[in-house]
Structure formats: structure tokens, C-alpha cells
Design a protein around this motif. Sequence first.
Motif, short mmCIF file in Angstrom:
data_model
loop_
_atom_site.label_atom_id
_atom_site.label_comp_id
_atom_site.label_asym_id
_atom_site.label_seq_id
_atom_site.Cartn_x
_atom_site.Cartn_y
_atom_site.Cartn_z
N GLN A 14 13.99 12.51 -2.08
CA GLN A 14 14.12 12.93 -0.69
C GLN A 14 13.46 11.95 0.28
O GLN A 14 13.87 11.83 1.42
N ARG A 15 12.45 11.24 -0.17
CA ARG A 15 11.67 10.36 0.71
C ARG A 15 12.18 8.92 0.74
O ARG A 15 11.84 8.19 1.64
N HIS A 16 12.95 8.52 -0.23
CA HIS A 16 13.36 7.12 -0.32
C HIS A 16 14.88 6.99 -0.26
O HIS A 16 15.58 7.48 -1.13
N ALA A 17 15.35 6.29 0.75
CA ALA A 17 16.79 6.06 0.87
C ALA A 17 17.26 5.01 -0.13
O ALA A 17 18.34 5.12 -0.69
N HIS A 18 16.43 4.00 -0.37
CA HIS A 18 16.82 2.91 -1.26
C HIS A 18 15.73 2.69 -2.31
O HIS A 18 14.59 2.37 -1.96
N PRO A 19 16.08 2.83 -3.58
CA PRO A 19 15.10 2.55 -4.62
C PRO A 19 14.72 1.07 -4.66
O PRO A 19 15.49 0.21 -4.24
N ILE A 20 13.55 0.80 -5.14
CA ILE A 20 13.07 -0.58 -5.27
C ILE A 20 13.81 -1.23 -6.44
O ILE A 20 13.96 -0.64 -7.50
N ARG A 21 14.27 -2.46 -6.21
CA ARG A 21 14.94 -3.21 -7.28
C ARG A 21 13.91 -3.93 -8.12
O ARG A 21 13.05 -4.63 -7.58
N LEU A 22 14.02 -3.76 -9.41
CA LEU A 22 13.13 -4.44 -10.34
C LEU A 22 13.95 -5.39 -11.20
O LEU A 22 15.10 -5.11 -11.52
N LYS A 23 13.34 -6.50 -11.57
CA LYS A 23 14.04 -7.45 -12.43
C LYS A 23 14.14 -6.94 -13.86
O LYS A 23 15.02 -7.32 -14.61
N ARG A 24 13.21 -6.04 -14.22
CA ARG A 24 13.18 -5.49 -15.58
C ARG A 24 12.45 -4.15 -15.56
O ARG A 24 11.77 -3.83 -14.59
N LEU A 25 12.60 -3.39 -16.62
CA LEU A 25 11.85 -2.15 -16.77
C LEU A 25 10.37 -2.48 -16.91
O LEU A 25 10.01 -3.53 -17.45
N ILE A 26 9.53 -1.60 -16.43
CA ILE A 26 8.09 -1.81 -16.55
C ILE A 26 7.56 -0.78 -17.55
O ILE A 26 7.54 0.42 -17.25
N PRO A 27 7.15 -1.21 -18.72
CA PRO A 27 6.65 -0.24 -19.72
C PRO A 27 5.28 0.31 -19.34
O PRO A 27 4.53 -0.33 -18.59
N ALA A 28 4.97 1.49 -19.84
CA ALA A 28 3.65 2.09 -19.62
C ALA A 28 2.57 1.12 -20.07
O ALA A 28 2.70 0.45 -21.08
N GLY A 29 1.53 1.03 -19.26
CA GLY A 29 0.43 0.12 -19.55
C GLY A 29 0.55 -1.22 -18.84
O GLY A 29 -0.41 -1.97 -18.75
N SER A 30 1.75 -1.53 -18.33
CA SER A 30 1.97 -2.80 -17.65
C SER A 30 1.62 -2.69 -16.17
O SER A 30 1.57 -1.60 -15.61
N MET A 31 1.41 -3.84 -15.56
CA MET A 31 1.08 -3.89 -14.14
C MET A 31 2.36 -3.93 -13.31
O MET A 31 3.34 -4.55 -13.69
N VAL A 32 2.30 -3.28 -12.15
CA VAL A 32 3.41 -3.27 -11.20
C VAL A 32 3.36 -4.58 -10.40
O VAL A 32 2.28 -5.01 -9.99
N PRO A 33 4.50 -5.21 -10.17
CA PRO A 33 4.50 -6.45 -9.37
C PRO A 33 3.89 -6.22 -7.98
O PRO A 33 3.95 -5.13 -7.43
N ASP A 34 3.30 -7.28 -7.43
CA ASP A 34 2.60 -7.19 -6.15
C ASP A 34 3.49 -6.75 -4.99
O ASP A 34 3.01 -6.13 -4.04
#
Length: 115
Positions: free
Chosen positions: A50-70
Motif C-alpha cells: 500500500q505504501r510503495h508504488a514502485h518496488p526497488i530493483r535489485l540486481k540479485r536476491l539478497i539472502p538472509a545475513g547479507s548486507m543491503v546495498p547502500d
Amino acid sequence: MTRIPSVAVALILFSSAAVAQMAEITTGSTGDVVEITSDQRALIKRHASQRHAHPIRLKRLIPAGSMVPDHVEFEPLPAAIIGENPRLQGYGYFLSETGIYIIAPGSRRVITSID
């Protein structure tokens, strides 16, 4: 003494686990366990969509434990979730094309994702 077949025991245990449907997530160096129920996951998903019109595009899936890009910005979890589960205070989330990612407080580390 009556014996219960192991298949019956397995079915009982499986159905109990299915009813609870909780994700236990170990976080940080303290090893805290955070539980997110299926109802809470559904609420987060509804809130995010409901809050986001456009999802963020990621180059790849981010597995649990990994850092989110800046370049990725995230929001605090909804107040309704914090009210039900105060241990989630400070956690954030963001919506991507592949799902919703839950982020640990004070870091950019993914603790889980919701499809």
C-alpha cells in the motif's frame, strides 16, 4: 499401555507447526530470537504494497545475513507489528520486485524476506 504409531505422532507435530507458522530469526551478536508470525508477515506485506508504488530493483536476491546495498532505503515496520511484537522495535523493511526484506536495527543486514 497404548502405543501411538510414529506416523500419527509425525502428523500431529506437523499440524502443530503448520498452525503456528512462525519464523524464528536469530539476530545480532547477542543471538536474540525474533518471531514473526504468518499474520504479521501478511500485515507487513499489505502495508508495504500500500505504501510503495514502485518496488526497488535489485540486481540479485539478497539472502538472509547479507548486507543491503547502500542505495536501498527502508522504512520502520508498521506500528501494529511493533504493538504485537515489541522485540521488532527498530527493524525496517523494503519492498523489491522479488519480495519484502526485513532489516535488523542498527545495520543493513537482512534477517528474512517475505514472498
